[in-house]
Design a protein around this motif. Structure first.
Motif, short mmCIF file in Angstrom:
data_model
loop_
_atom_site.label_atom_id
_atom_site.label_comp_id
_atom_site.label_asym_id
_atom_site.label_seq_id
_atom_site.Cartn_x
_atom_site.Cartn_y
_atom_site.Cartn_z
N ARG A 361 3.51 -1.79 -7.09
CA ARG A 361 4.71 -1.10 -7.56
C ARG A 361 5.41 -0.39 -6.41
O ARG A 361 6.64 -0.43 -6.28
CB ARG A 361 4.31 -0.08 -8.64
CG ARG A 361 5.47 0.74 -9.20
CD ARG A 361 6.41 -0.16 -9.99
NE ARG A 361 7.57 0.57 -10.47
CZ ARG A 361 7.75 0.94 -11.74
NH1 ARG A 361 6.84 0.64 -12.64
NH2 ARG A 361 8.82 1.59 -12.10
N GLU A 365 9.13 -1.03 -5.19
CA GLU A 365 10.11 0.05 -5.07
C GLU A 365 10.70 0.08 -3.67
O GLU A 365 11.91 0.29 -3.48
CB GLU A 365 9.45 1.40 -5.38
CG GLU A 365 9.10 1.60 -6.85
CD GLU A 365 10.32 1.78 -7.74
OE1 GLU A 365 11.40 2.14 -7.23
OE2 GLU A 365 10.19 1.51 -8.95
N ARG A 368 13.10 -2.73 -3.26
CA ARG A 368 14.31 -2.48 -4.03
C ARG A 368 15.21 -1.49 -3.28
O ARG A 368 16.42 -1.67 -3.19
CB ARG A 368 13.93 -1.93 -5.39
CG ARG A 368 15.09 -1.83 -6.34
CD ARG A 368 14.67 -1.22 -7.64
NE ARG A 368 13.68 -2.06 -8.35
CZ ARG A 368 12.87 -1.61 -9.29
NH1 ARG A 368 12.89 -0.33 -9.62
NH2 ARG A 368 12.03 -2.41 -9.91
N LEU A 369 14.57 -0.46 -2.73
CA LEU A 369 15.34 0.54 -2.00
C LEU A 369 16.01 -0.08 -0.78
O LEU A 369 17.19 0.16 -0.51
CB LEU A 369 14.41 1.70 -1.59
CG LEU A 369 15.12 2.91 -1.00
CD1 LEU A 369 15.92 3.64 -2.07
CD2 LEU A 369 14.13 3.87 -0.35
N ILE B 181 12.07 6.97 -2.75
CA ILE B 181 11.07 6.20 -3.51
C ILE B 181 10.32 7.13 -4.46
O ILE B 181 10.11 6.83 -5.64
CB ILE B 181 10.10 5.47 -2.55
CG1 ILE B 181 10.84 4.31 -1.89
CG2 ILE B 181 8.87 4.99 -3.29
CD1 ILE B 181 10.04 3.57 -0.85
N ASN B 184 12.38 7.88 -7.36
CA ASN B 184 12.43 6.75 -8.29
C ASN B 184 11.16 6.69 -9.13
O ASN B 184 11.18 6.43 -10.33
CB ASN B 184 12.60 5.43 -7.54
CG ASN B 184 14.02 5.28 -7.01
OD1 ASN B 184 14.92 6.01 -7.44
ND2 ASN B 184 14.22 4.39 -6.07
N ILE B 185 10.04 6.87 -8.45
CA ILE B 185 8.75 6.80 -9.16
C ILE B 185 8.69 7.93 -10.19
O ILE B 185 8.27 7.73 -11.34
CB ILE B 185 7.58 6.93 -8.16
CG1 ILE B 185 7.55 5.74 -7.20
CG2 ILE B 185 6.25 7.05 -8.92
CD1 ILE B 185 7.36 4.40 -7.87
N ALA B 188 10.79 7.03 -13.10
CA ALA B 188 10.14 6.01 -13.94
C ALA B 188 8.99 6.64 -14.72
O ALA B 188 8.79 6.36 -15.90
CB ALA B 188 9.62 4.88 -13.06
N LEU B 734 1.92 4.23 -12.58
CA LEU B 734 2.89 5.16 -11.98
C LEU B 734 2.23 6.49 -11.67
O LEU B 734 2.51 7.13 -10.66
CB LEU B 734 4.06 5.38 -12.94
CG LEU B 734 5.03 4.19 -13.02
CD1 LEU B 734 5.97 4.37 -14.20
CD2 LEU B 734 5.82 4.06 -11.73
#
Lengths: 375, 876
Positions: A361, A365, A368-369, B181, B184-185, B188, B734
Motif C-alpha cells: 500500500r 501511495e 500515486r503521489l 503520503i 493520504n494514509i 484513508a 492501513l
C-alpha cells in the motif's frame, strides 16, 4: 419400431439467489437461468421433440417465491412442447408445498409428476417417474420402476434424480440409484438429474447436466440432451449446449508481467470474457512493482472485462527489490518506514502478511503521489 | 554582531537624549535600578532594527513620550564581521533612517532593506507581533517576560537551523513527500476507523452493520421457513390421519358386526318378552296361594279373638261387682264420720262464743276503772301545774350576769360623776314663797335646788336677779359628765324595769329560788302521771289531759263482771282437739271412698270394652265364616300352591335362555360402534378444516418463497461477512502502515535534531547533570529525560523553564554563529527564579558563550551578578 424424440434436462435450480455477487451480476445470472428454458424450447423445436423431461431440481429450493414459479411457467408456456417437471432433492414434493402451488399455476403444456406412478406421455410411450419426497432418502427412489406395469410393447422412459451407486460404495450417500436400473426395470431410457455435468452410464442411462452452470468447478457450458428413444434399441443421445455463462477456475503462477499477459490472452481466446465468471488464484514470487502492476492490471482491466472475478492474490508474494524500495524513497522517514515494514514482512511472524500488504500500500501511495506530482 | 553604542531621545521615558556606549565584544552587564528604563532600551533597540521608520502603528505612537509632540529617535552603532555600522532612525515627525558603514550610506527604504540583508530578518508588520519574521536577533534579544517560556525558535531561525542541520546531518529529502503520503494514509484510515480510538466508522461501520442486519435477517427468514415447514409437516400428518379416519369409516367389518348385533338384539328382545310372561303367570299363582293362606289365617285369628273376648268379659264383670261392693261400704263409713266432725265443730264454736263475750265484759270494766283513776290524777295535777306557772313567771325574771355587771358599773360611774360635780359646783337651794316665779337664765323653773357651774342669772319674782359665779376651776364638763352618767344609769334601769341596782340583785335571788322549786315540782308532776298501759294511756301530763278529754259518763256507771274466764278458756281449749281428731278421721274416710269409686269406674269401663270386643269378635267370626268354612279354604290353598310350582319351572326355563342373549351388553356394543362412528365423523370434519386452513396458509406463505428467502439471506450474510472482512483487512493494513509511518517520523526527527540536541546537551549537562533535552519537529524543546523518565518541558518549574529557555537559545545561537549569522544575545533581567547554585552555573555558561558572541545582561540586581567577571555599564 417405435421412436420418441425427447429433450432430457435437469437441475435448472431456478431461484438461486447468487447473493454474494454484485447486483448486476446477480440479475444477469438469474435471468440466464430463465433464458435457459427458452433455449431448451428452441432445441426441442429444432429437434422436433414434443416433450421435455426435467429430471428434478427445477427450483433451487423447496419454497421459492411465486415470482420465480410464475416466471418459469410463463417461459414454458411459450414453447409448443409438453414439459414434464419432476421434484428433485432441492425441490422435493411435499403435500401442500411448492408443487401444489406450481400445479395451480401451471399452463396446460406443463405436467407435474410428483407421484411414483407411470403416466402415458404419448401414444404407446410411458413415463416412469421417481419423484423425491425428501431431501435425502436412504431407499432407492427408482426401485418402484421395476413393478410399474405398462402395456406390452410400449416405450418405458424412467425419470429420476440422485446419484448412481458406485461399485463398493457404502450406503452412506443418499438417493442412490443402481447403475443397472434401466435394465432391471426394463427401461428404454433412464433420464437422470442431480449431476450438473453431462454423463452417460451405460447405453440407456444418462445425466443431462444443468442447462446453465451455477457454480465454479464446472468448466464446460450448460447443456441438455436430445434423445431419440427407441423401443428395444439403445437411445441416441446428443448433447446440445444451452448455457450462456462460463464459470472458469484458474490458477496462474506468475513470475513477471509477461506471464500475466500470456495467461490473459489465453483466457480471451478461450471464451468471451463478458460471459465468463472467473475464479482466479495467483501464485508466485515477484517484485513489489510487478505485483502492484499485476494486481492493478487484473483489477483495473481484466476484472472489468469479465462478468465477475473472484481474485485470490494472496499466493502471489511480493519480494521488494532494492529498486522497489528506492522508488518509495531512498532515505529519510519514508525509507525507514519502508524498511521496518519489509523486515516485518520477511520475518514471517503473525503480522508478516499484513506488513506485506502495508508495504504494498505504501508503494502504491508513493507511486500515486509521484504520478500526481508529475502532472 | 557587536553592539557598540545606543543613543535614544524622545523615546518613551527617555525624553532627554541618552547615550550608552562602552559595550565590549564579551559579556556586558548593564546595571540600573528598576524603572529607569532598561526594558525601554531593549525596546528602542528593537525599534531601530525591526520597525520601519515610516510606520505609524500604535506601537510606534507609543514610542512618543506621553503628553509630548516630539519625534522619537534611536541611533545604534554596531559591528558586523569587523565592519562598523551606524544606524540612525527617527519616527513620527519627519521620520528618516540612515545606515552608514562599509564605506556606504543608504537612507529610507534602501536603508531598511540593507539592514534586513545585513542582520538576516524580514520586513515585519511594524506592530511588534511578528516574531516569526525577526530572525536570530528576534530570538536572542529576550525581553523580560518571554524569557520564561520554553518555546521553539521563529521561522527564519528554524529555516536557517534546518539549513545548518541538513548540511550537518546530510540531505533530509522526502520531507514533504512523507507528509503527503502520511496525510493520504491518515485520510484513508480515518475513512474506516477513528484515528484516535480506532473505532469503526464510515464504510467499515456500515459493513459491520450490514453483517449484523444480514445475520438477523437470516435468523428471521429461518424462523419463517421453520414455521412454514412445520405447517407442511402438520398438513402431511393431518392428511394421513384423515385417510385413516376415512378408512375406518368405510370399514366393511364394522358394518357386518353391527348387522350381527342388531339381529342378536332382536332375539334377545323376544326372549325377554317370554320371560316377562312367565314371570307374570308365576306371580299370579303365587298371589293366589298367598290369598288362600291369608284367608285361613283370618279364620284362625277370628276364632281366637272370639274366645279371648268372651273370657275377658266374664273376668271384667266379676271385678266390677267386687269394686261396687267396696265402694258402697266406703260411702257409708264416710257419711258417719262426717256427722261426727260436724258435731265436734259446733261444740267448739259454742265454747268460743261464750269466752269472747266474757272477755269483752271484763275489758270494759277495767277501762272504766282506769278512766276514773285518770280523772283523779288530773285533778291533782291541776294544782301542781298552777304552782308551776307561778314559778315559771318568777324564774323568767332573771337578769343575766353581764347586764347585771354593766348595771353595777353604770351605778358606780354615776356616783363618781356626782361626787366630782358636787365638789366643783355651787349648790343653790331655793326656798321660795308660793307664787313667786323663779327664772333661771331667763327661763322659768320650779327647781328647788340647782348646781351652778357657770355664771348663772337667777331671777326670783320681781325682786330682781342675782348672778352666781362659781369658781373658775370648775366647769361645765363636770356637769355634763354627771348628767350623762346619770342618764345612762336611768336608761339601763328603765330597760330592766327596776329602780336600782340593788333591786336588780334581789330580783335575781328570787328567780333562783323559783327555779329550784320548779325542778322539784316537775318531778312531782311526772310522778302524778305514770300512764296506764291497760287503756293505752302514755306517761306524762299531756297524754293524761288528752285521755281524760275522751272519757264520757259511762266511766262512772260500770259494774264489776261475774264470769269465770279461766273456766271458760279451759272448756274452749278442750273442744278444739276434739274437732281436729274428727276432721282427720273424716279425711281418711273421704280418700278411701274416692279410691274405691275410681276402681269401680275402671272396672266398669273395662267391662264395657270387653262387652264391645265380644260382640265385635262374634261378628268378625261370622263374616269370615261367610266366605267359606275351613276345609273349603284349605283345599283352595293347596290347589294354588301346586299351580305356582308349575309356573316357577316355566319361569326358570325362560330366564335361562335370556342369559344367553344379554340385551344390555348387545346394546352397549351397538352404542360403542355408533359412538366411534360419530367421533370418526367429527375427526373427519376437524381434520378437513385443519387441512383447509393449513393449505390456505401454505398457499399464501409459499408465495413469498420462505425457502428462497433463507437461501438469499444466507448468501447475503456471507457476502456481508466477506465485504466486512475485506474492509477490516484494509483498515488493519492501513493501521499498520500509519504506525510504521509514525514511528519513522519520530525516528527521523530524532536523527534530524541530533545536532541541536547535542549542542543543547553541552549546556543542559552542566545545569542538570544526567538530563537530556529533546526537541520536537518545530525545533521547540519538548521533553526532558531525567533518569530515564520523560517529562514535558511545560511541566518543569519556572526557574528550570527559564534556564532551559536561555540554554536553548544559546544552542541555536551557536548553530547560527557557525553559519556566520550576526549574533548578539541580550537578556533582560534574566534568571530571577534561579537559586544561587543555578545562577552561578548559568553565569558560567554565559561567560563561556561570551567568548564566542557578545552577551548583554540588563539587570537591576547588581548584587546577583557581582561575582561575574564582565564589563559593567552603569546607567546614568
Amino acid at each position: 419400431m417405435a421412436t420418441l424424440k425427447i429433450i432430457h434436462t435437469a437441475d435448472w435450480q431456478l431461484g438461486k439467489p447468487f447473493g454474494r455477487f454484485a447486483p448486476n451480476v446477480r440479475a444477469a445470472l438469474t435471468e440466464a437461468r430463465l433464458d435457459a428454458i427458452d433455449q431448451i424450447g428452441k432445441v426441442a423445436i429444432a429437434d422436433g421433440a414434443g416433450h421435455v423431461l426435467v429430471a428434478g431440481d427445477v427450483f433451487d429450493n423447496v419454497d421459492p417465491g411465486d415470482r420465480i414459479v410464475m416466471q418459469a411457467m410463463s417461459r414454458m408456456e411459450r414453447a409448443p412442447v409438453t414439459w414434464w417437471l419432476m421434484p428433485g432433492n432441492h425441490d422435493h414434493a411435499r403435500a401442500g408445498g411448492l408443487w401444489s402451488r406450481a400445479r395451480a399455476r401451471a399452463p396446460s403444456n406443463v405436467r407435474i409428476v410428483d407421484t411414483p406412478e407411470p403416466v402415458e406421455m404419448a401414444e404407446n410411450a410411458w413415463l416412469l417417474p421417481a419423484p423425491l419426497e425428501h431431501r435425502t432418502t436412504v431407499a432407492d427412489p427408482t426401485s418402484a420402476m421395476v413393478n410399474m406395469i405398462t402395456p406390452p410393447g410400449a416405450l418405458r422412459i424412467g425419470l429420476a434424480h440422485g446419484s448412481i451407486t458406485e461399485f463398493g460404495a457404502t450406503g452412506e450417500s443418499s438417493n442412490l440409484i443402481p447403475p443397472d436400473r434401466a435394465r432391471s426395470a426394463g427401461l428404454d431410457y433412464l433420464a437422470l438429474g442431480d449431476w450438473h455435468g453431462f454423463l452417460t452410464v451405460g447405453d440407456r442411462t444418462a445425466y443431462s447436466g444443468t442447462p446453465e452452470v451455477d457454480r465454479f468447478g464446472r468448466e464446460e457450458a450448460g447443456a441438455c440432451i436430445s434423445a431419440s428413444v427407441r423401443s428395444g434399441d439403445a437411445p441416441v443421445l446428443q448433447r446440445t449446449e444451452t448455457g450462456r455463462y462460463r464459470w472458469l477456475s484458474r490458477q496462474w503462477d506468475l513470475e513477471n508481467t509477461g506471464d500475466l499477459e500470456r495467461e490473459t490472452a489465453a483466457l480471451r481466446a478461450e471464451a468471451r470474457l463478458s460471459d465468463v465468471l472467473l475464479s482466479l488464484r495467483l501464485s508466485g514470487v515477484v517484485s513489489l512493482s510487478d505485483r502492484v502492476a499485476m494486481t492493478s492490471a487484473i483489477e483495473d482491466r481484466l476484472a472489468h472485462e469479465l462478468r465477475h472475478l473472484d481474485l485470490d492474490a494472496q499466493g502471489l508474494s511480493a519480494r521488494p527489490t532494492p529498486e522497489d524500495i528506492a522508488r518509495i524513497d531512498v532515505q529519510g522517514a519514508l525509507a525507514s518506514a519502508t524498511d521496518s515494514l519489509r523486515v516485518r514482512a520477511e520475518a514471517g511472524g503473525p503480522d508478516a502478511e499484513l506488513a506485506g500488504a502495508a508495504l504494498e500500500r505504501l508503494y502504491v501511495e508513493a507511486m500515486r503521489l509521484d504520478a500526481e506530482m508529475a502532472r | 554582531m557587536i553592539l557598540k553604542s545606543l543613543e535614544v531621545a524622545n523615546f518613551r521615558k527617555f525624553r532627554d537624549q541618552l547615550r550608552i556606549d562602552g559595550f565590549t565584544p564579551g559579556l556586558n552587564i548593564v546595571v540600573e535600578p528598576n524603572e529607569t528604563g532598561k526594558s525601554t532600551l531593549l525596546e528602542a533597540l528593537r525599534a531601530a532594527l525591526f520597525i520601519r521608520y515610516s510606520a505609524k502603528t500604535e506601537l510606534v505612537r507609543s514610542y512618543v513620550p506621553i503628553g509630548d509632540d516630539v519625534a522619537p529617535r534611536v541611533n545604534v552603532e554596531f559591528e558586523v564581521q569587523g565592519q562598523s555600522w551606524s544606524l540612525e532612525k527617527q519616527f513620527m515627525k519627519a521620520p528618516y533612517v540612515r545606515l552608514t558603514g562599509a564605506g556606504s550610506r543608504s537612507e529610507s527604504d534602501a536603508a531598511e532593506e540593507a539592514l534586513q540583508e545585513l542582520l538576516g530578518f524580514e520586513r515585519g508588520n511594524n506592530r511588534g507581533s511578528d516574531a516569526e519574521a525577526r530572525g536570530p536577533l528576534g530570538m536572542l534579544w529576550v525581553e523580560q517576560a518571554s524569557a520564561l517560556a520554553v518555546e521553539g525558535p521563529n521561522r527564519i531561525v528554524r529555516d536557517t537551523v534546518r539549513g545548518v542541520l541538513e548540511a550537518e546531518v546530510g540531505a533530509v529529502t522526502g520531507g514533504r513527500r512523507f507528509d503527503a503520503i502520511r496525510a493520504n494514509i491518515e485520510t484513508a484510515y480515518s475513512a474506516l476507523r477513528t484515528s484516535k480510538t480506532g473505532q469503526s466508522r464510515g464504510e467499515l461501520a456500515t459493513a459491520e452493520l450490514r453483517v449484523g442486519a444480514a445475520t438477523s435477517a437470516l435468523q428471521q427468514a429461518e424462523v419463517t421457513l421453520r414455521h412454514y415447514e412445520q405447517a407442511l409437516t402438520d398438513l402431511e400428518s393431518a392428511k394421513s390421519r384423515l385417510r385413516i379416519v376415512e378408512r375406518d369409516l368405510a370399514d366393511p367389518e364394522v358394518t357386518e358386526q353391527r348387522k350381527q348385533l342388531e339381529g342378536d338384539k332382536k332375539v334377545a328382545e323376544t326372549i325377554t318378552l317370554r320371560t316377562t310372561a312367565a314371570e307374570a303367570q308365576y306371580a299370579q299363582f303365587e298371589e293366589r296361594a298367598a290369598a288362600a293362606g291369608l284367608r285361613l289365617k283370618r279364620l284362625d285369628d277370628a276364632e281366637a279373638r272370639d274366645l279371648d273376648a268372651r273370657s275377658q268379659l266374664e273376668a271384667n264383670e266379676a271385678t266390677r261387682n267386687e269394686a261396687k261392693q267396696k265402694s258402697d261400704a266406703a260411702a257409708d263409713e264416710e257419711k258417719s264420720l262426717r256427722g261426727a266432725l260436724e258435731a265436734a265443730r259446733a261444740e267448739r264454736e259454742r265454747c268460743e262464743a261464750i269466752l269472747t263475750t266474757a272477755r269483752e265484759r271484763v275489758g270494759a270494766f277495767a277501762k272504766a276503772a282506769a278512766g276514773r283513776r285518770a280523772i283523779v290524777a288530773l285533778k291533782a295535777l291541776s294544782d301542781l301545774e298552777e304552782r308551776e306557772r307561778a314559778l315559771l313567771s318568777d324564774a323568767g325574771a332573771t337578769i343575766d350576769a353581764e347586764t347585771l355587771d354593766h348595771l353595777g358599773q353604770l351605778e358606780r360611774a354615776a356616783i363618781t360623776a356626782r361626787a366630782r360635780f358636787e365638789a366643783g359646783a355651787v349648790k343653790v337651794d331655793f326656798t321660795l314663797a308660793d307664787g313667786t316665779a323663779l327664772r333661771i337664765d331667763g327661763k322659768s323653773s320650779d327647781a328647788s335646788s340647782i348646781d351652778i357651774l357657770a355664771a348663772t342669772r337667777i331671777e326670783i319674782g320681781d325682786i330682781g336677779s342675782l348672778v352666781i359665779r362659781p369658781p373658775e376651776g370648775s366647769g361645765r364638763s363636770i356637769e355634763a359628765d354627771r348628767a350623762s352618767a346619770e342618764d345612762a344609769l336611768a336608761a339601763a334601769l328603765r330597760a330592766l324595769d327596776i329602780s336600782s341596782y340593788s333591786a336588780a340583785l334581789s330580783r335575781n335571788e328570787r328567780a333562783g329560788a323559783a327555779n329550784r322549786e320548779l325542778m322539784a315540782l316537775r318531778k312531782q308532776i311526772a310522778a302524778a302521771c305514770p300512764g296506764d298501759p291497760t287503756v293505752g294511756l302514755a306517761a306524762g301530763s299531756d297524754a293524761l289531759h288528752a285521755f281524760v278529754s275522751t272519757l264520757d259518763e259511762s266511766v262512772t256507771e260500770s259494774v264489776a263482771p261475774t264470769e269465770d274466764i279461766d273456766e271458760l278458756e279451759r272448756a274452749a281449749g278442750q273442744a278444739k282437739p276434739h274437732e281436729a281428731a274428727a276432721l282427720a278421721r273424716h279425711e281418711v274416710a273421704r280418700q278411701s271412698l274416692a279410691k274405691m269409686e275410681k276402681t269401680l269406674a275402671t272396672a266398669a269401663a273395662d267391662l264395657a270394652a270387653a262387652t264391645k270386643e265380644a260382640s265385635g269378635a262374634a261378628n268378625d267370626l261370622e263374616v269370615v265364616l261367610a266366605d267359606g268354612d275351613r276345609p273349603a279354604l284349605e283345599s283352595t290353598r293347596s290347589e294354588a300352591l301346586r299351580e305356582r310350582a308349575a309356573k316357577f319351572e316355566g319361569l326358570e326355563a325362560a330366564r335361562e335362555s335370556a342369559k344367553a342373549f344379554d340385551i344390555e351388553s348387545i346394546q352397549r356394543r351397538i352404542e360403542n360402534l355408533e359412538r366411534a362412528t360419530v367421533r370418526a365423523n367429527e375427526d373427519r370434519v376437524d381434520l378437513t378444516g385443519k387441512i383447509a386452513t393449513l393449505e390456505a396458509m401454505l398457499a399464501s406463505e409459499g408465495t413469498s418463497g420462505p425457502g428462497g428467502q433463507v437461501a438469499e439471506a444466507q448468501d447475503e450474510e456471507q457476502a456481508a461477512i466477506a465485504a466486512g472482512d475485506r474492509l477490516r483487512r484494509e483498515a488493519d493494513t492501513l493501521e499498520m502502515l500509519r504506525k510504521a509511518l509514525a514511528e519513522a517520523a519520530s525516528e527521523a526527527s530524532r536523527t534530524f535534531l541530533a545536532p541541536v540536541t547535542k549542542r543543547a546537551a553541552r549546556y543542559v549537562q552542566r545545569l542538570l547533570p544526567g538530563c537530556e533535552l529533546s526537541f520536537d519537529e518545530e525545533l521547540g524543546p519538548s521533553t526532558v529525560v531525567r533518569a530515564g523518565i520523560d517529562e514535558s518541558c511545560g511541566d518543569l518549574s519556572r526557574g528550570t523553564q527559564e534556564q532551559l529557555a536561555i540554554l536553548t537559545r544559546l544552542a541555536f545561537a551557536d548553530l547560527l554563529l557557525e553559519d556566520g549569522a550576526p549574533i548578539s544575545l541580550i537578556l533582560d533581567d534574566p534568571l530571577v527564579y534561579s537559586d544561587d547554585a543555578r545562577l552561578e552555573t548559568m553565569t558560567d555558561i554565559l561567560q563561556d558563550a561570551s567568548q564566542r558572541m557578545q552577551v548583554i545582561l540588563l539587570t537591576c540586581r547588581s548584587k546577583a551578578f557581582r561575582h561575574v567577571d564582565a564589563n559593567r555599564i552603569l546607567l546614568p
